[in-house]
Design a protein around this motif. Sequence first.
Motif, PDB file in Angstrom:
ATOM      1  N   GLU A  94       0.838  -1.203   0.000  1.00  0.00           N
ATOM      2  CA  GLU A  94       0.000   0.000   0.000  1.00  0.00           C
ATOM      3  C   GLU A  94       0.879   1.263   0.000  1.00  0.00           C
ATOM      4  OE1 GLU A  94      -3.145   1.865   3.061  1.00  0.00           O
ATOM      5  OE2 GLU A  94      -2.997  -0.320   3.083  1.00  0.00           O
ATOM      6  N   LYS A  97       2.853   1.656  -3.316  1.00  0.00           N
ATOM      7  CA  LYS A  97       1.988   2.173  -4.394  1.00  0.00           C
ATOM      8  C   LYS A  97       1.791   3.673  -4.241  1.00  0.00           C
ATOM      9  CE  LYS A  97      -0.937  -1.732  -5.638  1.00  0.00           C
ATOM     10  NZ  LYS A  97      -2.259  -2.326  -5.367  1.00  0.00           N
ATOM     11  N   LYS A 101       3.205   6.617  -6.921  1.00  0.00           N
ATOM     12  CA  LYS A 101       2.304   7.627  -7.482  1.00  0.00           C
ATOM     13  C   LYS A 101       2.797   9.026  -7.115  1.00  0.00           C
ATOM     14  CE  LYS A 101      -2.545   8.583  -7.915  1.00  0.00           C
ATOM     15  NZ  LYS A 101      -3.878   8.388  -7.408  1.00  0.00           N
ATOM     16  N   GLU A 106       5.171   5.436 -11.483  1.00  0.00           N
ATOM     17  CA  GLU A 106       4.200   4.384 -11.810  1.00  0.00           C
ATOM     18  C   GLU A 106       4.432   3.745 -13.179  1.00  0.00           C
ATOM     19  OE1 GLU A 106      -0.023   5.081  -9.746  1.00  0.00           O
ATOM     20  OE2 GLU A 106       0.728   6.782 -10.892  1.00  0.00           O
ATOM     21  N   LYS A 110       6.683  -1.791 -11.592  1.00  0.00           N
ATOM     22  CA  LYS A 110       5.454  -2.578 -11.418  1.00  0.00           C
ATOM     23  C   LYS A 110       5.637  -3.477 -10.192  1.00  0.00           C
ATOM     24  CE  LYS A 110       2.632  -5.986 -13.673  1.00  0.00           C
ATOM     25  NZ  LYS A 110       2.692  -7.184 -14.462  1.00  0.00           N
ATOM     26  N   GLU A 113       2.267  -8.404  -6.394  1.00  0.00           N
ATOM     27  CA  GLU A 113       1.815  -8.550  -5.014  1.00  0.00           C
ATOM     28  C   GLU A 113       1.649 -10.012  -4.627  1.00  0.00           C
ATOM     29  OE1 GLU A 113      -1.673  -6.099  -4.400  1.00  0.00           O
ATOM     30  OE2 GLU A 113      -0.936  -4.632  -5.864  1.00  0.00           O
TER      31      GLU A 113
END
Length: 215
Positions: A94, A97, A101, A106, A110, A113
């Motif tokens: 979390e 990510k 951003k 982004e 990649k 998960e």
Amino acid sequence: MSNIVDELVQDYIRSTLKESKTFLRELEEYADKNLVPIVHKEVAQLLKVLLKIHKPKKILEVGCAIGYSSMLFADTLDKNCEIITVERNEKMIEKAKENLKKYGFEDNIKILEGDAEEKLKEVEGSFDMIFLDAAKGQYKLFYDLVIDKLKTGGLLVSDNILYKGMVASDKYVIRRKKTIVKRMRSYLDYISNCDYLDTSLISIGDGVALSYKKY
Ligand SMILES: C[S@@+](CC[C@H](N)C(=O)[O-])C[C@H]1O[C@@H](n2cnc3c(N)ncnc32)[C@H](O)[C@@H]1O
């Protein structure tokens, strides 16, 4: 022993490093405050120099945490790269990510998960560099899943290989870490004696192994 390098030596080496860019400094501060284990500063510097020399276009990382090392790689390469990184901890995913951003990575990075043992089987294509920085007792398992994906002439970097000195000497081994230490020694023995790799074990940070894939 918690540090494999004499503190005075480490402090001196760190004093020679330029200050990190603002976004990396923010991540370093977050990691420090929240006890997130990210690459040691002097290891980050070694990796930056290696990246400048090797210029990898595709990097596979095992162990993303909050995305610090993957963003360091992408930034060093001026975003001329594609990075796939694996992480199983939901909170880390979390945060990573959010960071990708926030700092604009982004398109380059990649996150896969899940547990690397499963996720690495799904990874397609070949890579110029592979960075192992996840569960220390599983390096050989990760290695077996990734080595065929490393191109000839590619670089395999394994972090924390001396594991607070425990791997180098029994006198530092904590009882509950015995299995991890045994497995790490066996991994290092393997990559040091494997015909198609040239490996160098370096005692900075928590220990780094650099392996060049000859064929
Ligand atoms: C040392 S941290 C990674 C730090 C990151 N490379 C950096 O320097 O910014 C290791 C991470 O690997 C993750 N990890 C450990 N074992 C894993 C596994 N088997 N599969 C996926 N992730 C794993 C942990 O949750 C942790 O976030």
